[in-house]
Design an enzyme around this catalytic site. Structure first.
Site, PDB file in Angstrom:
ATOM      1  N   ARG B  50       1.104  -1.241  -0.006  1.00 49.28           N
ATOM      2  CA  ARG B  50      -0.044   0.160  -0.366  1.00 49.28           C
ATOM      3  C   ARG B  50       0.799   0.706   0.182  1.00 49.28           C
ATOM      4  NH1 ARG B  50      -3.779  -1.542   5.368  1.00 49.28           N
ATOM      5  NH2 ARG B  50      -3.272  -3.810   4.740  1.00 49.28           N
ATOM      6  N   ASP B  52       0.239   4.940   1.111  1.00 49.04           N
ATOM      7  CA  ASP B  52      -1.346   6.134   2.401  1.00 49.04           C
ATOM      8  C   ASP B  52      -2.018   7.274   1.358  1.00 49.04           C
ATOM      9  OD1 ASP B  52      -0.955   4.934   4.035  1.00 49.04           O
ATOM     10  OD2 ASP B  52       0.534   5.597   5.338  1.00 49.04           O
ATOM     11  N   ARG B 198       8.721   8.058   6.637  1.00 47.93           N
ATOM     12  CA  ARG B 198       7.868   9.298   7.019  1.00 47.93           C
ATOM     13  C   ARG B 198       9.070   9.199   8.545  1.00 47.93           C
ATOM     14  NH1 ARG B 198       1.897   9.236   5.086  1.00 47.93           N
ATOM     15  NH2 ARG B 198       1.765  10.959   7.025  1.00 47.93           N
TER      16      ARG B 198
END
Lengths: 245, 245
Positions: B50, B52, B198
């Site tokens: 995935r 985000d 991140r």
């Protein structure tokens, strides 16, 4: 009265160009409105040149003449707090009273990006012109050499410009390079006619795909006839990179 | 049944991430809808991972299993004709029947961009995180060296991931470089925990501005506690660059 030199960056996607116009969003008008909001005096933003609808700028230059004694750094901060995300004043500098963004300019650098691939690129969509056909880089470079230097570029001027204006310009450099699918054209010159960069790029693309040869370029220049050159490449690939003083 | 490997590029700005979800636009759903439109059979797009909401991808990988005998090139052309501008299938390749975009992946490369300037940049706005404070590049590089290699990265995993999962990963490379105001962080590893890139960038920024020192990194790793590390850097600076098989 103070004269301030402004260096401005904008993403041209959602602007109808630099110059103020009725009923359409322009960079000039956004800047003027923002300055008026905290300087409380009449403001006229004079740009080094117009950029058309959709054209971007990394370092457009403009000037304003104001009476407000606010320091340059405070002016920059205040105006950027008001401006929308797609335009920013990168620098505010004190300039001499005879500085004029347009008339004092000695030259400009433009860059144009072509995304040369069958497959479109979402991440390059807004900043380049996608051209799917195979382009011969060496032929385009050869054609570019015929364009470099002092020439009458009338064949590369979109009509609509004033008649009988001088159309001789010195294109001091035209560099073409490729990285992956992205072709970059860099133009440096003392001045540019209306749509000259985009008309040259459109013509170089025709050379790259074989519709014209590099040897056609001297003939096109000589003709002084817009119809002899290639089409106008679209706005979103064009960046005003620098104005030289 | 054919297995097709897809290489996908997208501008994540207007997607709520890769994975299908109710009431929000996702890359997976757009792809599935587009394929169904001309393949006329059930389609499930399985991504390598995935991404985000707001995260971009230069070369995300996914697979589909279909019965339709349409050639790969025709499938690519058809799907790209339907997809919106911010997503494209760059490659459609035949893969072996046991190919699985997620389970066959051996590693990934991510890149993160920080626009390190007091002045925002309209042209870099959508693809970077602007951080106005001065950042010490050498200190961030030193901190990066403490993170490179095989470590338990639990302190850099956003909670919400499954409990008791293994949190040891091999970060084989972390490169930091700067060009103008743009700082680039490149991460290469066998796998990444939820928000790991991140969270590392957020922590490196704290090192860069002096809120943490490079020597704090080993302690943060040892703590296995998300609260010891820095904040999560925002999505728009992150790019999935490559999935390795």
């Amino acid at each position: 009265m103070r004269t301030l030199k402004l260096t401005i960056e904008y993403d041209g996607t959602h602007f109808f160009g630099f110059q103020r116009q009725k009923e359409h969003r322009s960079v000039q008008e956004e800047l003027e409105k923002a300055f008026r909001q905290f300087l409380h005096e009449p403001i006229c933003v004079t740009g080094a040149g117009r950029t058309d609808s959709g054209v971007h700028a990394l370092r457009q230059v403009a000037h304003i003449r104001i009476q407000n004694p606010l320091p340059e750094a405070a002016i920059r901060k205040a105006v950027n707090g008001i401006l929308s995300k797609d335009v920013v004043v990168k620098k505010v500098e004190a300039a001499s009273s005879d500085f004029h963004a347009r008339y004092s300019a000695r030259g400009k650098i433009y860059q144009y990006f072509v995304w040369n691939s069958l497959i479109r690129s979402p991440l390059n969509e807004a900043i380049s012109y996608r051209y799917p056909k195979k382009l011969d880089l060496e032929k385009m470079k050869e054609a570019g050499r015929h364009l470099t230097g002092k020439h009458d570029f009338k064949s590369f001027q979109t009509s609509g410009g004033k008649k009988d204006m001088a159309t001789v310009r010195n294109l001091s450099a035209l560099k073409i390079s490729k990285k992956g699918s992205l072709i970059s054209f860099t133009f440096e010159g003392d001045g540019f006619l209306y749509n000259m960069v985009r008309n040259i790029v459109g013509t170089l693309i025709w050379v790259g795909e074989g519709r014209l040869t590099p040897f056609d370029i001297p003939q096109i220049l000589k003709a002084r006839d817009r119809r002899k050159a290639g089409p106008t490449a679209p706005a979103q690939g064009l960046f005003l990179i620098k104005v030289k003083y």
